[in-house]
Every structure is written in C-alpha cells, then in structure tokens.
Design an enzyme around this catalytic site. Structure first.
Site, PDB file in Angstrom:
ATOM      1  N   ARG A  40       0.847  -1.178   0.000  1.00  0.00           N
ATOM      2  CA  ARG A  40       0.000   0.000   0.000  1.00  0.00           C
ATOM      3  C   ARG A  40       0.894   1.243   0.000  1.00  0.00           C
ATOM      4  O   ARG A  40       2.090   1.154   0.270  1.00  0.00           O
ATOM      5  CB  ARG A  40      -0.899   0.019   1.243  1.00  0.00           C
ATOM      6  CG  ARG A  40      -1.942  -1.085   1.282  1.00  0.00           C
ATOM      7  CD  ARG A  40      -2.656  -1.095   2.637  1.00  0.00           C
ATOM      8  NE  ARG A  40      -3.305   0.182   2.890  1.00  0.00           N
ATOM      9  CZ  ARG A  40      -3.460   0.720   4.106  1.00  0.00           C
ATOM     10  NH1 ARG A  40      -2.994   0.107   5.180  1.00  0.00           N
ATOM     11  NH2 ARG A  40      -4.068   1.879   4.243  1.00  0.00           N
TER      12      ARG A  40
ATOM     13  N   SER B 183       0.581   4.020   1.990  1.00  0.00           N
ATOM     14  CA  SER B 183       0.621   4.827   3.208  1.00  0.00           C
ATOM     15  C   SER B 183       2.045   4.886   3.760  1.00  0.00           C
ATOM     16  O   SER B 183       2.863   3.994   3.493  1.00  0.00           O
ATOM     17  CB  SER B 183      -0.308   4.230   4.279  1.00  0.00           C
ATOM     18  OG  SER B 183       0.245   3.036   4.803  1.00  0.00           O
TER      19      SER B 183
ATOM     20  N   LYS C 240      -2.091  -7.744  11.276  1.00  0.00           N
ATOM     21  CA  LYS C 240      -3.455  -7.586  11.791  1.00  0.00           C
ATOM     22  C   LYS C 240      -4.471  -7.346  10.680  1.00  0.00           C
ATOM     23  O   LYS C 240      -5.670  -7.523  10.886  1.00  0.00           O
ATOM     24  CB  LYS C 240      -3.526  -6.471  12.831  1.00  0.00           C
ATOM     25  CG  LYS C 240      -3.268  -5.070  12.327  1.00  0.00           C
ATOM     26  CD  LYS C 240      -3.290  -4.061  13.468  1.00  0.00           C
ATOM     27  CE  LYS C 240      -3.028  -2.647  12.986  1.00  0.00           C
ATOM     28  NZ  LYS C 240      -4.081  -2.145  12.116  1.00  0.00           N
ATOM     29  N   ASP C 241      -4.012  -6.929   9.481  1.00  0.00           N
ATOM     30  CA  ASP C 241      -4.916  -6.709   8.356  1.00  0.00           C
ATOM     31  C   ASP C 241      -5.160  -7.976   7.542  1.00  0.00           C
ATOM     32  O   ASP C 241      -6.035  -7.992   6.665  1.00  0.00           O
ATOM     33  CB  ASP C 241      -4.347  -5.635   7.419  1.00  0.00           C
ATOM     34  CG  ASP C 241      -4.333  -4.253   8.047  1.00  0.00           C
ATOM     35  OD1 ASP C 241      -5.168  -3.987   8.930  1.00  0.00           O
ATOM     36  OD2 ASP C 241      -3.467  -3.435   7.665  1.00  0.00           O
TER      37      ASP C 241
ATOM     38  N   SER D 175     -12.204   1.417  15.848  1.00  0.00           N
ATOM     39  CA  SER D 175     -12.040   0.002  16.156  1.00  0.00           C
ATOM     40  C   SER D 175     -12.991  -0.419  17.274  1.00  0.00           C
ATOM     41  O   SER D 175     -12.910   0.089  18.393  1.00  0.00           O
ATOM     42  CB  SER D 175     -10.589  -0.263  16.583  1.00  0.00           C
ATOM     43  OG  SER D 175     -10.479  -1.471  17.294  1.00  0.00           O
ATOM     44  N   LEU D 176     -13.888  -1.358  16.977  1.00  0.00           N
ATOM     45  CA  LEU D 176     -14.783  -1.879  18.016  1.00  0.00           C
ATOM     46  C   LEU D 176     -13.991  -2.563  19.129  1.00  0.00           C
ATOM     47  O   LEU D 176     -14.394  -2.529  20.294  1.00  0.00           O
ATOM     48  CB  LEU D 176     -15.789  -2.862  17.422  1.00  0.00           C
ATOM     49  CG  LEU D 176     -16.996  -2.276  16.689  1.00  0.00           C
ATOM     50  CD1 LEU D 176     -17.906  -3.409  16.215  1.00  0.00           C
ATOM     51  CD2 LEU D 176     -17.766  -1.317  17.577  1.00  0.00           C
ATOM     52  N   ARG D 177     -12.878  -3.195  18.765  1.00  0.00           N
ATOM     53  CA  ARG D 177     -12.032  -3.838  19.781  1.00  0.00           C
ATOM     54  C   ARG D 177     -11.545  -2.809  20.792  1.00  0.00           C
ATOM     55  O   ARG D 177     -11.625  -3.041  22.014  1.00  0.00           O
ATOM     56  CB  ARG D 177     -10.833  -4.519  19.099  1.00  0.00           C
ATOM     57  CG  ARG D 177      -9.805  -5.097  20.071  1.00  0.00           C
ATOM     58  CD  ARG D 177      -8.558  -5.555  19.340  1.00  0.00           C
ATOM     59  NE  ARG D 177      -7.869  -4.469  18.656  1.00  0.00           N
ATOM     60  CZ  ARG D 177      -7.036  -3.613  19.253  1.00  0.00           C
ATOM     61  NH1 ARG D 177      -6.795  -3.703  20.558  1.00  0.00           N
ATOM     62  NH2 ARG D 177      -6.447  -2.657  18.560  1.00  0.00           N
ATOM     63  N   ARG D 178     -11.043  -1.677  20.303  1.00  0.00           N
ATOM     64  CA  ARG D 178     -10.556  -0.637  21.208  1.00  0.00           C
ATOM     65  C   ARG D 178     -11.710   0.033  21.949  1.00  0.00           C
ATOM     66  O   ARG D 178     -11.651   0.235  23.167  1.00  0.00           O
ATOM     67  CB  ARG D 178      -9.752   0.405  20.423  1.00  0.00           C
ATOM     68  CG  ARG D 178      -8.401  -0.109  19.951  1.00  0.00           C
ATOM     69  CD  ARG D 178      -7.667   0.906  19.092  1.00  0.00           C
ATOM     70  NE  ARG D 178      -6.339   0.418  18.730  1.00  0.00           N
ATOM     71  CZ  ARG D 178      -5.776   0.563  17.541  1.00  0.00           C
ATOM     72  NH1 ARG D 178      -6.440   1.192  16.578  1.00  0.00           N
ATOM     73  NH2 ARG D 178      -4.564   0.093  17.308  1.00  0.00           N
TER      74      ARG D 178
ATOM     75  N   ARG E  76     -10.724   7.619  11.008  1.00  0.00           N
ATOM     76  CA  ARG E  76     -10.006   6.857   9.994  1.00  0.00           C
ATOM     77  C   ARG E  76      -8.815   7.655   9.519  1.00  0.00           C
ATOM     78  O   ARG E  76      -8.645   8.813   9.867  1.00  0.00           O
ATOM     79  CB  ARG E  76     -10.926   6.537   8.815  1.00  0.00           C
ATOM     80  CG  ARG E  76     -12.044   5.553   9.080  1.00  0.00           C
ATOM     81  CD  ARG E  76     -11.573   4.130   9.273  1.00  0.00           C
ATOM     82  NE  ARG E  76     -10.564   3.712   8.302  1.00  0.00           N
ATOM     83  CZ  ARG E  76     -10.799   3.386   7.040  1.00  0.00           C
ATOM     84  NH1 ARG E  76     -12.011   3.458   6.554  1.00  0.00           N
ATOM     85  NH2 ARG E  76      -9.823   2.996   6.251  1.00  0.00           N
ATOM     86  N   GLY E  77      -8.016   7.033   8.666  1.00  0.00           N
ATOM     87  CA  GLY E  77      -6.875   7.741   8.096  1.00  0.00           C
ATOM     88  C   GLY E  77      -5.556   7.185   8.579  1.00  0.00           C
ATOM     89  O   GLY E  77      -5.495   6.384   9.520  1.00  0.00           O
TER      90      GLY E  77
ATOM     91  N   VAL F 168      -1.670   7.295  10.217  1.00  0.00           N
ATOM     92  CA  VAL F 168      -1.242   7.755  11.548  1.00  0.00           C
ATOM     93  C   VAL F 168      -1.080   9.272  11.585  1.00  0.00           C
ATOM     94  O   VAL F 168      -1.588   9.936  12.495  1.00  0.00           O
ATOM     95  CB  VAL F 168       0.083   7.063  11.953  1.00  0.00           C
ATOM     96  CG1 VAL F 168       0.638   7.678  13.232  1.00  0.00           C
ATOM     97  CG2 VAL F 168      -0.140   5.558  12.156  1.00  0.00           C
TER      98      VAL F 168
ATOM     99  N   ARG G  23      -4.425  11.087  11.563  1.00  0.00           N
ATOM    100  CA  ARG G  23      -5.129  11.029  12.858  1.00  0.00           C
ATOM    101  C   ARG G  23      -4.497  11.993  13.856  1.00  0.00           C
ATOM    102  O   ARG G  23      -5.204  12.639  14.631  1.00  0.00           O
ATOM    103  CB  ARG G  23      -5.109   9.599  13.398  1.00  0.00           C
ATOM    104  CG  ARG G  23      -5.846   8.614  12.511  1.00  0.00           C
ATOM    105  CD  ARG G  23      -5.991   7.272  13.184  1.00  0.00           C
ATOM    106  NE  ARG G  23      -6.329   6.232  12.222  1.00  0.00           N
ATOM    107  CZ  ARG G  23      -6.880   5.066  12.533  1.00  0.00           C
ATOM    108  NH1 ARG G  23      -7.167   4.798  13.795  1.00  0.00           N
ATOM    109  NH2 ARG G  23      -7.157   4.181  11.607  1.00  0.00           N
TER     110      ARG G  23
ATOM    111  N   CYS H 263     -11.021  -8.822  11.625  1.00  0.00           N
ATOM    112  CA  CYS H 263     -10.301  -7.819  12.408  1.00  0.00           C
ATOM    113  C   CYS H 263     -11.170  -6.619  12.779  1.00  0.00           C
ATOM    114  O   CYS H 263     -10.757  -5.777  13.568  1.00  0.00           O
ATOM    115  CB  CYS H 263      -9.047  -7.354  11.665  1.00  0.00           C
ATOM    116  SG  CYS H 263      -9.370  -6.557  10.074  1.00  0.00           S
TER     117      CYS H 263
END
Length: 306
Positions: A8, A10, A78-79, A124-127, A144-145, A147, A150, A237
């Site tokens: 990617r 980024s 993690k992706d 993130s629902l996990r966070r 989103r976005g 680092v 953000r 994820c």
C-alpha cells in the site's frame, strides 16, 4: 535475484516494505516496490466495521501476487484475513515490534486523567469496547486515516485523545507523542498487531528461499496461535476480538478477549501450551471464550455493524 514487493502507499506500509527491501538488498537481491491502492484506501471516509468485507487492505495486493505482477507482499499482520487464497501463504513473519496499544492525548494526559466525557478517536470496536469497560463515560469518535492524518485531527481538536498501535508510532518516529501504554489486561491488542506478514506464491521457490532468513519463529508461532483463535471464533479484524500470545522458552502464553460493543461485558481467557502446537492453543482459547458466551457478543457487534 530481482524481486518486486507489493505494498500500500501509506507512510507506514512503505516503511514496512522498505524494511523488508533493505534486508533483502543486504543479502544481494535487487528490489523494487510497486504501490497498489486497495479497497480500504478508497473507503477512508466510511466506518470500517460497516463495510462488511474482510481483507479490505489486502485484496488487490493478493490479486497482483496471484497473477505474478509482484513477487511478495508485505502486510501488517493484523490486516491479513485468517483464510488466504489458494496458492498463497505467509512465508515469513519477522520479529515483532511491541504489540500494545497506546494513548496519544492533548496535554499528554493518561486515560484516568482525561476529563469526564472525553472524546476518544477510534473506529475500532475492539478498542472502543475495552476503553468503555475501563471508562464508561468516554465518547467514541469515528476516526479513519493514516497515523499522521489522525494526529493532525487530534491536534486540530476533532477529539481529546487517540488510541493507536504503539508499533506504528515507533516505526514512523512519533514515539514522543505517546502519553501512556496499555497493558493487555486493560486493552488487549489486535490479533497479529505489531507483526509483519510476508505473503508469497507458494509455487515461487526462489522467493521462498530468499525470504526464509527474515522469519522469526517465536513471533511466527505467537501469531499462529492468535490467528487460530480468531479463525475458530469466526471473526474478522473489525469485530471486538483481541488476542496476544507471549513466547517464553518454547511455551506460548495466550490471552484472548471478546467484548460487547458497549463494554458492559468483557470475556477473557488465558491458555498456555508448547509453541509447536500454536494452532491447538488458539482453538482452546476460542472454545473457552465460546463457552463464556462469545458468539452472543459477536452477534451483537455484527448486528450493530449491519
């Protein structure tokens, strides 16, 4: 040999691709990086959980790998979905960076020092679920976005704090922005967080041989246990599932978490076993969470996403 890496575009993705590139060049190979735009990159203004698609940051890169446009792909582990396309595999997992999440806040305040009703930037629902379990008064702001994007949103006042993976901040030189680190009993990391995945065509013997020295078996086994837990739970994820396996002298110690989206219920399990049986360990952890009611909580998260 000449090797093309797919990545990617980024800053973090390119840092990771260049990390692999530098090591393969040092071994005498000729490298180039091909930037590929993924579905996830095109959905920057949409909530990830609402997209309903696994592997948003992976699909187009894997397609390039399958048709031979690239020789290997470097992903954030993690992706990477737990099920890979036929013919592709994870050939190497380099040594992991610290996988824990961190808090970045205005005024460098810790979680307990943030004012009542503080706005936390995270999609993130996990966070979100684990943060709400610690502080139910917090307000979650979809964020989103990349680092740096953000961090700019935080600095302009879109939120009072961010929760991010510490690994990404360290890799990009933003470690001084970290206010505090979360322990895994506070906010357990995402499956594979802090680890890189080098994905290849399993038929490409030359590339397999070239990247074999980059594999770090303790990290690879730890991630296998975490991913086996995620696979057995049937989650992706984007759901509130977390896992972290620590390697110690041939033994893995796995912590697994499933939470309700509002943080009112957090299921936890711990399991240990020999590293060579990493996948069995992950399955055991998943079974323990299912026995506690994990499927009910994950159903709530999926309904909310729908």
């Amino acid at each position: 040999m000449k090797i093309t890496i797919g990545s990617r575009g980024s800053p973090l993705a390119l840092w990771q691709a260049n990390w692999v590139k530098d090591r393969l060049e040092a071994a005498g190979h000729e490298l180039r990086i091909k930037i590929i735009k993924t579905s996830g990159d095109k959905l920057q203004n949409a909530a990830l959980v609402a997209s309903g698609t696994k592997g948003l940051f992976i699909k187009e890169i894997e397609e390039a790998l399958l048709v031979g446009e690239i020789d290997l792909a470097v992903h954030s582990m993690k992706d990477l979905p737990t099920e890979l396309p036929e013919g592709l595999g994870v050939a190497a997992v380099p040594e992991r960076e610290d996988p824990h999440d961190v808090l970045v806040s205005s005024g460098c305040l810790g979680l307990r020092e943030l004012p009542p009703g503080a706005r936390i930037g995270s999609s993130s629902l996990r966070r979100q679920s684990q943060l709400l379990a610690l502080r139910p008064d917090l307000k979650m702001v979809a964020m989103r976005g990349n680092v740096d994007t953000r961090l700019r949103k935080l600095d302009r006042g879109d939120c009072d704090a961010l929760v991010l993976a510490g690994a990404g901040l360290k890799r990009l030189g933003f470690a001084p922005r970290i206010a505090s680190w979360f322990r895994e009993d506070e906010v357990c990391p995402a499956v594979g967080q802090g680890a890189l995945s080098i994905e290849v065509s399993l038929e490409n013997a030359n590339v397999l041989q070239a990247i074999a020295p980059l594999d770090h078996p303790p990290t690879h086994q730890s991630v296998r246990a975490e991913r086996a837990m995620l696979r057995a739970l049937g989650g992706g994820c984007q759901l509130p599932i977390a896992a972290y396996a620590k390697y110690d002298s041939g033994v893995l110690h796995l912590t697994g978490v499933v939470a309700s989206p509002d943080g009112t219920r957090v299921l936890r399990t711990k399991a240990s076993g020999k590293a060579e049986y990493a996948e069995d360990l992950g399955k055991r952890a998943a079974a323990a969470l299912i026995e506690q009611g994990a499927h009910e909580l994950l159903g709530q998260a999926e309904s909310r996403a729908g």
